[in-house]
Design an enzyme around this catalytic site. Sequence first.
Site, mmCIF file in Angstrom:
data_model
loop_
_atom_site.group_PDB
_atom_site.id
_atom_site.type_symbol
_atom_site.label_atom_id
_atom_site.label_comp_id
_atom_site.label_asym_id
_atom_site.label_seq_id
_atom_site.Cartn_x
_atom_site.Cartn_y
_atom_site.Cartn_z
ATOM 1 N N ARG A 1 -31.030 3.487 -98.010
ATOM 2 C CA ARG A 1 -30.155 4.229 -97.107
ATOM 3 C C ARG A 1 -30.271 3.636 -95.710
ATOM 4 O O ARG A 1 -31.365 3.243 -95.288
ATOM 5 C CB ARG A 1 -30.559 5.718 -97.039
ATOM 6 N N GLU B 1 -21.790 3.417 -91.225
ATOM 7 C CA GLU B 1 -21.004 2.724 -92.245
ATOM 8 C C GLU B 1 -19.527 3.038 -92.052
ATOM 9 O O GLU B 1 -19.184 4.227 -91.989
ATOM 10 C CB GLU B 1 -21.489 3.122 -93.632
ATOM 11 N N HIS C 1 -22.331 -1.558 -98.996
ATOM 12 C CA HIS C 1 -22.798 -0.402 -99.804
ATOM 13 C C HIS C 1 -22.222 -0.456 -101.227
ATOM 14 O O HIS C 1 -21.585 0.504 -101.690
ATOM 15 C CB HIS C 1 -22.431 0.924 -99.111
#
Length: 523
Positions: free
Chosen positions: A229, A258, A276
Amino acid sequence: MKVLVADAIDQEGIDKLEDVAEVVVDTSITPEELKNTIKEYDGIAIRSRTKMTAEIIEAADKLKIIARAGVGVDNVDLEAATKKGIMVVNAPESTSVTVAEHTMGLMLSVARKISIADKSTKSGQWEKKLFKGIELKGKTLGVIGMGRIGSQVVSRCKAFDMGAIAYDPYLPPEVAKNMGVELTDLDTVLKNADVITIHVPLTPETNHLISTEQFEIMRENCIIINCARGGIIDEDALYVALKENKIGGAALDVYENEPPEESKLMELDNIVCTPHIAASTNEAQKGAAIIIADEIADLFKGKTPNNILNMPRMDNTDFKDSGKYLDLCEKLGGFISQSINGTIKEVSVIYGGEISKLSNKEIFTRTVLQGILNPILSSPVTVVNAPAVAESRGVQVTEGIRNEGKGYESFIKVVGKTESDEFSAEGTVLYEPKILKVNGYWVDVKPEGHMFIARYKDVPGTIGTVGTKLGEANINVGIMQIGRDTIGGNAVMILTVDHEIPENVLKELSELENVHDAVKIVL
Ligand code: NAD
């Protein structure tokens, strides 16, 4: 039975669902439309797009199950679902291998400079000398977080003839040994690993776990990878470490923001970045769809699904204040988990007074375990899965009763044991949950918010020094409670503070003369 598939899931999962229910696929349904139609459905299958908010759950009159085809359930209001008696299931194993394989891809890409060599070759260059890499064979892998994904990475690195060490203070060494890795402390991993890979959840404890101080002690050629994360690595500190060549390289799949707009990291050649996508493979998505279709089918056939994340609480039992006692159990668990030194191996839950007379106290014991395990694991631990999670982590759980109520109608005592430490806390409900004893010393604390606990030698001046240090750091103390065994003996102080104590202040507090240990707690 009628099931709504509200996000795109693999067709194989939809086919399986059609064997047990009427299936409606609407993967562009809006929140408003969902709120208006959810009352027609017995089950819903989602990924991350659909948000199962309290408002939508409230409108779900027939809904029995929310199935998340993936791991995280940040998009489901678990509390609201639990209250409404709706089961929430996920597919926790579905992405582990996929994420581990992506980690290997990033590791090789940095070690062999594959992504910049690719860019250069496609631009017409032939820069063989620029892209000399390193072999993984014989190198040491350092894993931070030996859960589902960390352990899969270790087994793959073994095939590359790498050695492995790991930091995971919540995993018993024997469980780690069976996974083929030696557990050690964080600094030893940072100092000795050639490749560091992060697989912990993002929690207050792991936020910026890797920052300037940690980069300073890494090997000069060390490669660091984060597929867990964003936020676990301090990106400003990473930029400096890469720019000044303090480490060999890095790879990120996850970011503090993000997408990582305007990140200086993107200017550097010694970092590989992916958007991701570590969990994005056909196999992981198919696996997740099949798992949740099976979970829904099991429920409709009257069987118990495997990956239930919640269970309706027992607020409606005859036991007075059962809801508040469940809150107390969760708080006692969180309190022990964050106060004790080392990996918890044993948990005893002792019931006294009226509560000890209940024929089945399991829900309370499970809630204590939930409180202990939730702060340290990435996937939610609930009363449903807590015993299985505890068992898989080698934690022994015992329940006991003491008939006397110690002057209270009921009390609950939780004792945690590690290899080198023992910590106990007990409490009751006096209108609200209260902790009344810590390690045998009487206190009176409402377990919530930011707290600080120190074990120390009862000598004049210690309390004052702690208060002064906190004052210097501009930290306001709400309540201070102290307890001691004898004059000049062992003592414990518990403080509620208005905001979180920074790590450097905590370190200074724990290094004060006569202070044995000092920890901060968030409940
Ligand atoms: P897991 O719960 O199985 O394992 C987490 C491990 O971290 C546990 O063994 C726990 O004991 C350990 N841990 C907790 N706090 C720690 C600390 N302070 N220091 C060291 N160890 C600590 O989780 P998992 O399924 O292996 O997932 C690992 C991470 O990967 C999570 O952050 C998850 O959100 C992330 N993830 C990312 C993607 C992606 O697309 N990039 C996909 C899936 C999972």
